[in-house]
Design a protein around this motif. Structure first.
Motif, PDB file in Angstrom:
ATOM      1  N   ASN A   1      37.220  27.364  25.485  1.00  0.00           N
ATOM      2  CA  ASN A   1      38.623  27.021  25.275  1.00  0.00           C
ATOM      3  C   ASN A   1      39.314  26.540  26.532  1.00  0.00           C
ATOM      4  N   GLN A   2      38.625  26.645  27.670  1.00  0.00           N
ATOM      5  CA  GLN A   2      39.276  26.311  28.921  1.00  0.00           C
ATOM      6  C   GLN A   2      38.692  25.041  29.521  1.00  0.00           C
ATOM      7  N   LYS A   3      39.529  24.174  30.037  1.00  0.00           N
ATOM      8  CA  LYS A   3      39.068  22.970  30.702  1.00  0.00           C
ATOM      9  C   LYS A   3      39.309  23.121  32.193  1.00  0.00           C
ATOM     10  N   SER A   4      38.350  22.644  32.987  1.00  0.00           N
ATOM     11  CA  SER A   4      38.480  22.818  34.426  1.00  0.00           C
ATOM     12  C   SER A   4      39.165  21.637  35.087  1.00  0.00           C
ATOM     13  N   ASP A   5      39.549  20.609  34.317  1.00  0.00           N
ATOM     14  CA  ASP A   5      40.075  19.415  34.965  1.00  0.00           C
ATOM     15  C   ASP A   5      41.424  18.975  34.426  1.00  0.00           C
ATOM     16  N   GLY A   6      42.183  19.888  33.802  1.00  0.00           N
ATOM     17  CA  GLY A   6      43.483  19.445  33.313  1.00  0.00           C
ATOM     18  C   GLY A   6      44.225  20.530  32.577  1.00  0.00           C
ATOM     19  N   PHE A   7      44.792  21.478  33.312  1.00  0.00           N
ATOM     20  CA  PHE A   7      45.484  22.575  32.660  1.00  0.00           C
ATOM     21  C   PHE A   7      46.967  22.281  32.619  1.00  0.00           C
ATOM     22  N   ASN A   8      47.602  22.499  31.458  1.00  0.00           N
ATOM     23  CA  ASN A   8      49.025  22.248  31.351  1.00  0.00           C
ATOM     24  C   ASN A   8      49.712  23.419  30.681  1.00  0.00           C
ATOM     25  N   GLY A   9      51.023  23.294  30.536  1.00  0.00           N
ATOM     26  CA  GLY A   9      51.820  24.404  30.036  1.00  0.00           C
ATOM     27  C   GLY A   9      51.454  24.839  28.633  1.00  0.00           C
ATOM     28  N   SER A  10      50.846  23.967  27.825  1.00  0.00           N
ATOM     29  CA  SER A  10      50.544  24.349  26.451  1.00  0.00           C
ATOM     30  C   SER A  10      49.544  25.483  26.397  1.00  0.00           C
ATOM     31  N   VAL A  11      48.705  25.617  27.413  1.00  0.00           N
ATOM     32  CA  VAL A  11      47.729  26.703  27.421  1.00  0.00           C
ATOM     33  C   VAL A  11      48.445  28.033  27.489  1.00  0.00           C
ATOM     34  N   ALA A  12      49.381  28.146  28.418  1.00  0.00           N
ATOM     35  CA  ALA A  12      50.127  29.386  28.542  1.00  0.00           C
ATOM     36  C   ALA A  12      50.912  29.669  27.276  1.00  0.00           C
TER      37      ALA A  12
ATOM     38  N   VAL B   1      51.401  37.464  32.737  1.00  0.00           N
ATOM     39  CA  VAL B   1      50.054  37.009  32.369  1.00  0.00           C
ATOM     40  C   VAL B   1      50.136  35.765  31.509  1.00  0.00           C
ATOM     41  N   SER B   2      51.017  35.787  30.516  1.00  0.00           N
ATOM     42  CA  SER B   2      51.145  34.659  29.603  1.00  0.00           C
ATOM     43  C   SER B   2      51.464  33.372  30.348  1.00  0.00           C
ATOM     44  N   GLN B   3      52.379  33.441  31.312  1.00  0.00           N
ATOM     45  CA  GLN B   3      52.800  32.242  32.021  1.00  0.00           C
ATOM     46  C   GLN B   3      51.837  31.855  33.141  1.00  0.00           C
ATOM     47  N   ALA B   4      51.034  32.811  33.607  1.00  0.00           N
ATOM     48  CA  ALA B   4      50.073  32.506  34.673  1.00  0.00           C
ATOM     49  C   ALA B   4      48.871  31.730  34.160  1.00  0.00           C
ATOM     50  N   VAL B   5      48.520  31.920  32.886  1.00  0.00           N
ATOM     51  CA  VAL B   5      47.356  31.239  32.322  1.00  0.00           C
ATOM     52  C   VAL B   5      47.495  29.727  32.501  1.00  0.00           C
ATOM     53  N   GLY B   6      46.431  29.098  32.991  1.00  0.00           N
ATOM     54  CA  GLY B   6      46.432  27.658  33.184  1.00  0.00           C
ATOM     55  C   GLY B   6      46.847  27.221  34.565  1.00  0.00           C
ATOM     56  N   HIS B   7      47.246  28.140  35.428  1.00  0.00           N
ATOM     57  CA  HIS B   7      47.678  27.786  36.773  1.00  0.00           C
ATOM     58  C   HIS B   7      46.597  28.119  37.801  1.00  0.00           C
ATOM     59  N   GLN B   8      46.660  27.399  38.914  1.00  0.00           N
ATOM     60  CA  GLN B   8      45.576  27.412  39.884  1.00  0.00           C
ATOM     61  C   GLN B   8      45.933  28.158  41.164  1.00  0.00           C
ATOM     62  N   LEU B   9      44.926  28.734  41.791  1.00  0.00           N
ATOM     63  CA  LEU B   9      45.064  29.405  43.069  1.00  0.00           C
ATOM     64  C   LEU B   9      43.683  29.517  43.687  1.00  0.00           C
ATOM     65  N   ALA B  10      43.608  30.111  44.855  1.00  0.00           N
ATOM     66  CA  ALA B  10      42.313  30.397  45.474  1.00  0.00           C
ATOM     67  C   ALA B  10      42.149  31.908  45.566  1.00  0.00           C
ATOM     68  N   ILE B  11      40.941  32.388  45.283  1.00  0.00           N
ATOM     69  CA  ILE B  11      40.655  33.814  45.400  1.00  0.00           C
ATOM     70  C   ILE B  11      39.445  34.009  46.301  1.00  0.00           C
TER      71      ILE B  11
END
Length: 220
Positions: free
Chosen positions: A175-186, A103-113
């Motif tokens: 706290n979440q941005k929809s246009d630029g997620f990086n490793g610092s979030v996780a 979960v910790s490492q998945a935060v900030g990463h993209q997929l389709a659901i």
């Protein structure tokens, strides 16, 4: 003179009002916990829509449980989490040692659901995740199917009992941005922690994959 007037078009975030297939990012409000009765490891994923008419909307409370009580159940759990990992861009052979780490490492990463309407025990309809796929280059695809008319109106995906919830002022959206997620979030999520005593879960851990960079090229 009034300080401001209420305008539903001038809010942070919005409600996702249609089923369909959406490009999303795993929001920072996602967390690791355990089930109440059996204490099984559980991931609670929140998703923020990245594009289309519902950009910024939240789809919440996708609960995924790791069941290691038997070999067959552990295999099913591994397949379930590997499906999510592959959709997130997992690399074969990279290891995860716990659901908390996943979960910790998945935060900030993209997929389709793909989501569709389910009805809870209280009769309220919510969007439930039905499948996971890699991020779609051609964008999100709402399918036009809106909340069943017989269900009471609430915010999507479990925003409590408040009607007409927009989902804009919760911690996840702010706290979440929809246009630029990086490793610092996780990394921030991992530092904050969501539960203690996870070291006892080693028997239920699995070997999954590491996530590739998000489409904009930001490092993990």
């Amino acid at each position: 003179m009034a300080l401001f007037t209420v305008d539903s078009n001038n809010t942070f975030g919005q409600t996702v009002e249609e089923a369909g297939k959406y490009n999303v990012v795993i929001a920072s409000s996602s967390q690791y916990t355990t089930t109440k009765e059996a204490g099984k490891p559980m991931a609670i994923f929140d998703y923020e829509v990245l594009d289309g008419p519902y950009k910024g909307g939240l789809i919440r409370f996708d609960n995924e449980v790791w069941d290691g009580t038997s070999e067959d159940k552990a295999k099913l759990s591994a397949k379930r989490f590997n499906t999510i990992a592959v959709a997130l861009g997992a690399a074969n052979g990279t290891a995860f040692d716990s659901i908390e780490q996943f979960v910790s490492q998945a935060v900030g990463h993209q997929l389709a659901i793909t989501v569709d309407w389910d009805t809870a025990a209280n009769g309220k309809a919510y969007l439930a995740v039905k499948s996971y796929e890699p991020f779609m280059q051609d964008g999100s695809k709402p399918n036009g199917i809106k909340r069943p008319a017989a269900a009471n109106s609430t915010g999507n995906g479990g925003f409590g009992n408040r009607q007409n919830t927009t989902g804009g002022f919760g911690a996840a959206t702010n706290n979440q941005k929809s246009d630029g997620f990086n490793g610092s979030v996780a990394g921030d999520k991992q530092a904050s922690g969501t539960a203690s005593g996870y070291s006892n879960q080693s028997a239920n851990s699995y070997r999954g994959g590491g996530f590739s960079p998000v489409p904009d090229g930001s490092p993990f």
